[in-house]
Design an enzyme around this catalytic site. Structure first.
Site, mmCIF file in Angstrom:
data_model
loop_
_atom_site.group_PDB
_atom_site.id
_atom_site.type_symbol
_atom_site.label_atom_id
_atom_site.label_comp_id
_atom_site.label_asym_id
_atom_site.label_seq_id
_atom_site.Cartn_x
_atom_site.Cartn_y
_atom_site.Cartn_z
ATOM 1 N N ASP A 202 0.871 -1.166 0.000
ATOM 2 C CA ASP A 202 0.000 0.000 0.000
ATOM 3 C C ASP A 202 0.918 1.229 0.000
ATOM 4 O OD1 ASP A 202 -2.267 1.726 0.521
ATOM 5 O OD2 ASP A 202 -1.524 1.820 2.577
ATOM 6 N N ASP B 236 -7.132 -1.800 3.691
ATOM 7 C CA ASP B 236 -6.153 -2.832 3.327
ATOM 8 C C ASP B 236 -6.529 -4.206 3.877
ATOM 9 O OD1 ASP B 236 -4.506 -1.004 2.004
ATOM 10 O OD2 ASP B 236 -3.465 -0.466 3.855
ATOM 11 N N ASP C 37 -1.584 -0.917 6.064
ATOM 12 C CA ASP C 37 -1.839 -0.436 7.422
ATOM 13 C C ASP C 37 -3.246 0.112 7.647
ATOM 14 O OD1 ASP C 37 -1.583 1.893 5.881
ATOM 15 O OD2 ASP C 37 -0.873 3.042 7.608
#
Length: 642
Positions: free
Chosen positions: A330, A527, A523
């Site tokens: 991410d 996600d 995080d």
């Protein structure tokens, strides 16, 4: 009764028979002779060996066999034959049944002690907890036991004191030693607004903080719970071990019967001698070491990784790491700092910022926080809005002063118009790795807000370490492709998948899985699906609770370089499991022919008691191999070995 107690009972009752074996050539006999041996061995069988027989019988009723089956059959055969031989005035070998039980229990004592030591490494963290805290109650600071600290309490911490629970500093600053939780040796500077972790040590300043998590919810308690869960889990390779044991035991019993028949029927030895060979085969083949190979290495490996600030949740994750070919990241909060700041405002700055702040006041997006912070710094108060609506993956819109207003990314431009000058300016800002927010009123874009979230200082090194390991790196983000590519170039990411809606992240991970196993590092709440779908989900320790819960590995220090370290410790642990399995199997393969008497002609034989001792030491060797994992050099590609 504990294994240790059973071992000591068996050892003490076996010592008189050991003394007779040693002193018999010198004329010393055990008082009471065979009757004393019968009593001593019967007590051992009833107390120390009893659980082996119970376990074997329980498995037999379920049409299975286990390691206890071999121990039970070996000791029972030696014992009951000796009773028969005693009645018919033939040679007895009660001592074989007694010594086999003692040596098998010795191996289990080694295992239990190793497990205890591995658990102690984690339990020591619990003992580091503060016993009390200085809490503000009714306007006065009073010391209360840790158990009485509640969420919302204001707590004072003076130099040299331990921080009682997790919280946020409200007043003051200091340097905090967080090494007992994160493994980071250098103290971390903390100021108002920063989070502090319970059980860490305050160095030189005095500060007040507000308790946010207490009891089992603190980071330390969660770390202990996760590591304990991992240590009690099973890697998939353990299933193979269990299947091997289930097939291996019947094969050993058949070999034992064949050994007896060959020696008694074809070679003409006595029943006692043939039985000794048969029992020796059963005892030496007991795959106790095979059963220890995986759990002992798993316990030590997960315990060591916890000290490094890397929490591996279970053995399944540890094994999956070894086949990962692609690592997907991410962007926001993972590769970047996660603290975006407004860098440019294009158009009428006051009007654009005021309109954007009014709409973003109801949004929880990280970019909204940056806009609101800038508005506050400029003294702009958000105006009230009506009919607020969040458009997934695009932005937000609402009525401000009776007119439609919108704030969002370039996907919104399908429904709104923008002049070429603004569009060109937006492209230039995106090429500079800045996220552009379009602000409009009616159906016309009136301005731009550029926001930048810089890469973490360690991101480039972390990505380089993974590429040195031969892994493909991918960035998966909902941000604009130009911005994503610019960030990727700065840190060295191989490929970029941008403009992805939160709900679609998991689908992209699944697509990448068609070419190999995938690890996903993230995080945020958005996600969580990708972390769950990935073969290995790696959650940043500073992330949301749902992301941490979804990840199979948690990086407590929030350091992206720990991704490579996590791969290194996982691979080292899995290699140690395979090494343990190899040696455990070698012991059995080499020991069975010797125990069966194949080398009798050259004087190489194994009595049942020596077979039991060899089996105990095979367990000891596997346990020792696992314990040495604590000292093994874990080679990481982050310019260091851990």
């Amino acid at each position: 009764m504990s294994i240790m107690s059973r071992f000591w009972i068996s050892l003490i009752l076996s010592l008189p028979m050991l003394a007779e074996m040693i002193l018999h050539p010198f004329g010393w006999m055990l008082p009471g002779g065979e009757w004393t041996m019968l009593v001593l061995t019967t007590l051992i069988m009833a107390v120390s060996a009893g659980p082996f027989w119970q376990s074997a019988w329980a498995s037999f009723k379920k049409h299975h066999s286990n390691m206890d089956t071999l121990v039970a059959i070996g000791t029972a055969t030696a014992y009951f034959y000796s009773v028969y031989a005693m009645i018919t005035h033939q040679a007895v070998f009660f001592e074989s049944a007694a010594f086999v039980t003692t040596f098998v229990l010795l191996g289990q004592v080694f295992e239990e002690r190793m497990r205890h030591n591995a658990s102690n490494a984690v339990e020591k963290l619990v003992n580091l907890q503060a016993k009390e805290a200085e809490v503000l109650r009714n306007g006065e600071l009073v010391k209360v036991p840790l158990s009485e600290v509640a969420v919302g309490d204001l707590i004072r911490v003076k130099p040299g004191e331990k921080i009682a629970v997790d919280g946020v500093i409200t007043k003051g600053s200091s340097a905090v030693d967080e090494s007992m939780v994160t493994g980071e040796s250098m103290p971390v500077e903390k100021h108002a607004g920063d989070h502090v972790i319970g059980s860490t040590l305050n160095s030189n300043g005095t500060f007040m903080f507000k308790a946010e998590k207490v009891g089992d919810e603190t980071m330390l308690s969660q770390i202990v719970a996760l590591v304990k869960k991992a240590q009690n889990s099973h890697a998939p390779i353990q299933k193979l071990t269990d299947q091997v044991s289930n097939i291996f035991v019947p094969i050993v019993l058949i070999l034992s019967v064949l050994t007896f028949l060959v020696w008694y029927v074809f070679l003409g030895t006595s029943v006692a001698s043939a039985l000794i060979f048969a029992v020796s085969v059963v005892v030496i083949a007991c795959p106790c070491a095979l059963g220890l190979a995986t759990p002992t290495a798993l316990m030590v490996g997960t315990g060591r990784s916890a000290k490094m600030g890397i929490l591996i949740k279970n053995g399944e994750v540890l094994e999956a790491v070894n086949d990962v070919t692609t690592v997907v990241f991410d962007k926001t909060g993972t590769i970047t700092m996660g603290k975006p700041e407004v860098t440019d405002i294009v158009g009428n700055q006051a009007q654009v910022l005021s309109l954007a702040a009014s709409l973003e006041a109801n949004s929880e997006h990280p970019l909204a926080s940056a806009i609101l912070a800038q508005a506050k710094a400029k003294g702009i108060v958000p105006a009230p809005v009506a009919d607020f609506q969040a458009i997934e993956g695009q932005g937000v819109q609402a009525n401000v002063d009776g007119q439609l207003a919108f704030v969002g990314n370039d996907k919104l431009l399908v429904d709104y118009s923008i002049d070429e000058a603004l569009k060109k300016r937006a492209v230039n800002l995106q090429l500079a790795a800045k996220t552009v927010v379009f602000v409009g009123r009616g159906h016309q874009v009136i301005g731009l807000i550029a926001i930048q979230d810089a890469p973490k200082p360690t991101s480039k090194e972390a990505i380089a370490a993974l590429k040195a390991r031969g892994l493909k790196t991918v960035m998966l983000t909902g941000d604009n492709k130009r911005v994503a590519v610019a960030i990727a170039e700065q840190v060295g990411i191989d490929a970029v998948i941008a403009d992805v809606l939160p709900a679609d992240k998991a689908d992209h991970v699944a697509e990448l899985q068609k070419t190999g196993k995938v690890a996903f590092v993230g995080d945020g709440i958005n996600d969580a699906p990708a972390l769950t779908v990935a073969d290995v989900g790696i959650a940043m320790g500073s992330g949301t609770d749902i992301a941490i819960e979804s990840g199979g590995i948690v990086l407590v220090k929030n350091d992206l370089r720990d991704v490579d370290r996590a791969l290194a410790i996982s691979q080292k642990t899995f290699k140690r499991i395979k090494l343990n399995l190899f040696w455990a199997f070698v012991y059995n393969v080499l020991g069975i022919p010797v125990a069966a008497g194949i080398f009798y002609g050259i004087g190489l034989t194994l009595s049942p008691e020596l077979a039991g001792l060899a089996m105990a030491f095979s367990s000891l060797s596997v346990v020792t191999s696992s314990v040495l994992l604590n000292r093994a050099k874990i080679t990481s590609h982050v310019n260091e070995a851990v």
